[in-house]
Design an enzyme around this catalytic site. Structure first.
Site, PDB file in Angstrom:
ATOM      1  N   ASP A   8       6.210  40.487  69.903  1.00 32.24           N
ATOM      2  CA  ASP A   8       6.545  41.076  68.872  1.00 32.24           C
ATOM      3  C   ASP A   8       5.770  41.163  67.872  1.00 32.24           C
ATOM      4  O   ASP A   8       4.983  39.895  67.313  1.00 32.24           O
ATOM      5  CB  ASP A   8       7.542  40.807  68.375  1.00 32.24           C
ATOM      6  N   ASP A 103       4.663  47.996  69.452  1.00 34.67           N
ATOM      7  CA  ASP A 103       4.073  46.448  69.354  1.00 34.67           C
ATOM      8  C   ASP A 103       4.738  45.799  69.860  1.00 34.67           C
ATOM      9  O   ASP A 103       5.093  44.319  69.064  1.00 34.67           O
ATOM     10  CB  ASP A 103       3.822  46.256  67.681  1.00 34.67           C
ATOM     11  N   GLU A 104       5.271  46.080  70.458  1.00 33.67           N
ATOM     12  CA  GLU A 104       6.629  44.846  71.090  1.00 33.67           C
ATOM     13  C   GLU A 104       7.325  45.336  72.825  1.00 33.67           C
ATOM     14  O   GLU A 104       6.860  46.148  73.130  1.00 33.67           O
ATOM     15  CB  GLU A 104       8.118  45.208  71.010  1.00 33.67           C
TER      16      GLU A 104
HETATM   17  P1  TTP Z   1       9.483  45.954  63.932  1.00 30.96           P
HETATM   18  O1  TTP Z   1       8.389  45.665  65.185  1.00 30.96           O
HETATM   19  O2  TTP Z   1      10.060  46.352  64.139  1.00 30.96           O
HETATM   20  O3  TTP Z   1       7.987  45.887  62.796  1.00 30.96           O
HETATM   21  P2  TTP Z   1       6.481  45.065  62.036  1.00 30.96           P
HETATM   22  O4  TTP Z   1       5.577  44.756  63.497  1.00 30.96           O
HETATM   23  O5  TTP Z   1       6.519  45.872  61.288  1.00 30.96           O
HETATM   24  O6  TTP Z   1       7.325  43.536  61.412  1.00 30.96           O
HETATM   25  P3  TTP Z   1       7.531  42.638  62.449  1.00 30.96           P
HETATM   26  O7  TTP Z   1       6.838  41.515  61.750  1.00 30.96           O
HETATM   27  O8  TTP Z   1       8.861  42.290  61.788  1.00 30.96           O
HETATM   28  O9  TTP Z   1       7.965  42.422  63.637  1.00 30.96           O
HETATM   29  O10 TTP Z   1       7.599  47.719  64.252  1.00 30.96           O
HETATM   30  C1  TTP Z   1       6.875  47.317  65.345  1.00 30.96           C
HETATM   31  C2  TTP Z   1       5.921  49.357  64.182  1.00 30.96           C
HETATM   32  O11 TTP Z   1       6.772  50.129  64.751  1.00 30.96           O
HETATM   33  C3  TTP Z   1       5.802  48.828  62.603  1.00 30.96           C
HETATM   34  O12 TTP Z   1       4.786  48.194  62.207  1.00 30.96           O
HETATM   35  C4  TTP Z   1       5.804  50.353  62.515  1.00 30.96           C
HETATM   36  C5  TTP Z   1       7.178  50.963  63.280  1.00 30.96           C
HETATM   37  N1  TTP Z   1       7.901  50.925  63.098  1.00 30.96           N
HETATM   38  C6  TTP Z   1       8.407  52.404  62.264  1.00 30.96           C
HETATM   39  O13 TTP Z   1       7.419  53.557  62.125  1.00 30.96           O
HETATM   40  N2  TTP Z   1       9.640  52.811  61.816  1.00 30.96           N
HETATM   41  C7  TTP Z   1      11.145  52.067  62.212  1.00 30.96           C
HETATM   42  O14 TTP Z   1      11.726  52.446  61.524  1.00 30.96           O
HETATM   43  C8  TTP Z   1      10.368  51.020  62.282  1.00 30.96           C
HETATM   44  C9  TTP Z   1      11.325  49.146  62.419  1.00 30.96           C
HETATM   45  C10 TTP Z   1       9.562  50.334  63.300  1.00 30.96           C
HETATM   46 MG    MG Z   2       6.730  43.970  65.068  1.00 28.02          MG
END
Ligand code: TTP
Ligand code: MG
Length: 353
Positions: A8, A103-104
């Site tokens: 992630d 991103d995951e």
């Molecule tokens: P996440 O992995 O939930 O968030 P993140 O990578 O920004 O932060 P973390 O360090 O906690 O992992 O989501 C990945 C990407 O997906 C995020 O950068 C933007 C997008 N996203 C949205 O567009 N809307 C949303 O509601 C969420 C949760 C994420």
């Molecule tokens: Mg993330």
């Protein structure tokens, strides 16, 4: 015994923006739609999160919490390009890659021979290569199944990794707070706390019947998860034929309007789940409804993209069949086979399954 890695990226969109404009580093930033257009945030960096700013929060609210927040527009093409490059790094180690969003991803490295076959070393190597080539940090979880790997990737976030070996599963799981279980949102967490269920050890005391009685279909998953069990395969990107999202409601939805009101959120989630599949062609879209007597019905129609109006029509059609309280709503799409991918679908006739 399988070896699964969950990767992630750390505040993905925000991290890319900071990399490309270092003057933003150290300042609270977010990526999303503007307040004027009633936008919401996609994500924010850790400086902004200190103020309580969160993903999916209306931008107006975020600016109240953090007036100096720097808001950047969403540059999806850029994030997608980075995501594809990162996926190339994964494919140096395995072909079994299941992206969950841009991103995951889950990686099954059970049969990977590199780095002495050590999943821990593979995760480290992947994170190092991502940082070297893209100046972005990632977190990783390494475990015998998808559920535990996902929980683990959050354990040492940001820029860290955590391993749960098969031997450590029982010890790890008993202390795991219920709020860490994917799928347990605010409402479910409150219900669990009201029932004095705080950890997986507490959940283990309930029978399968008790869990399904309290939490519907999700109860079956909970029964396994709270024991550290998850038999789901890592589903390869290329062979995936459909993508869907669904939600089981704590309180049944009692009429069509409440079902319709749930559609925008589900559609948004589906949109996110679909991001890694831009090279696939959508064949049709479908809705699934499970009523409180456990009758399940689906309705589908030909469509080449996500059409909110069509989902509404499908919802109406499926609901009218039984008109009972609804315990689960799901939205999804089927992809076309690669072999007959040419030609466009023009027909939008409703085909009721
Ligand atoms: P996440 O992995 O939930 O968030 P993140 O990578 O920004 O932060 P973390 O360090 O906690 O992992 O989501 C990945 C990407 O997906 C995020 O950068 C933007 C997008 N996203 C949205 O567009 N809307 C949303 O509601 C969420 C949760 C994420
Ligand atoms: Mg993330």
């Amino acid at each position: 015994m399988r070896k699964i890695i969950h990767i992630d990226m750390d505040c993905f969109y925000a991290a890319i923006e900071m990399r490309d404009n270092p003057s933003l580093v150290g300042k609270p930033i977010a990526v999303g739609g503007t307040r004027e257009r009633r936008g919401v945030l996609c994500t924010s960096n850790y400086e902004a999160r200190k103020y309580g700013v969160r993903s999916a929060m209306p931008t107006a609210h975020a600016l109240q919490l953090c007036p100096q927040l720097i808001l950047l527009p969403v540059d999806m093409a850029k994030y997608k390009a980075v995501a594809l490059k990162i996926r190339e790094i994964f494919s140096n180690y395995t072909d079994i890659i299941e992206p969950l969003s841009l991103d995951e991803a889950y990686l099954d490295v059970t049969h990977c021979q590199q780095l002495q076959g050590s999943a821990t070393k593979i995760a480290t190597a992947i994170r190092e290569q991502i940082f070297k080539e893209h100046q972005l940090t990632a977190s990783a979880g390494i475990a015998p199944n998808k559920f535990l790997a996902k929980v683990a990737s959050d354990w040492h976030k940001p820029n860290g990794q955590y391993v749960i070996t098969p031997k450590q599963v029982d010890e790890f799981i008993v202390q795991l707070p219920v709020t860490k279980i994917p799928g347990v949102g605010k409402v479910t967490a409150k219900k669990m706390h009201d029932m004095s269920l705080h950890t997986c050890a507490d959940l283990q005391k309930l029978s399968l019947e008790q869990l399904t009685e309290q939490f519907g279909l999700f109860g079956q998953k909970l029964f396994n998860y709270c024991r550290g069990i998850d038999n789901r395969e890592v589903e390869n990107l290329r062979i995936r034929k459909s993508v869907s999202v669904e939600e089981t409601f704590i309180n049944d939805l009692t009429n069509l309007t409440s079902c319709m009101n749930k559609l925008p959120t589900l559609l948004n989630q589906l949109n996110q789940r679909l991001q890694p599949y831009t090279d696939k062609i959508i064949k049709n879209q479908f809705i699934k409804i499970k009523f409180n007597n456990f009758t399940q019905t689906t309705a589908e129609c030909i469509s080449s993209d996500l059409n909110a109006d069509l989902y509404q029509q499908l919802c109406q059609i499926a609901y009218q069949r039984y008109q009972l309280p609804v315990r689960l709503l799901g939205l999804g799409v089927h992809f076309r086979d690669k072999n007959n991918a040419q030609g466009h679908v023009e027909q939008l006739s409703l085909n009721i399954a």
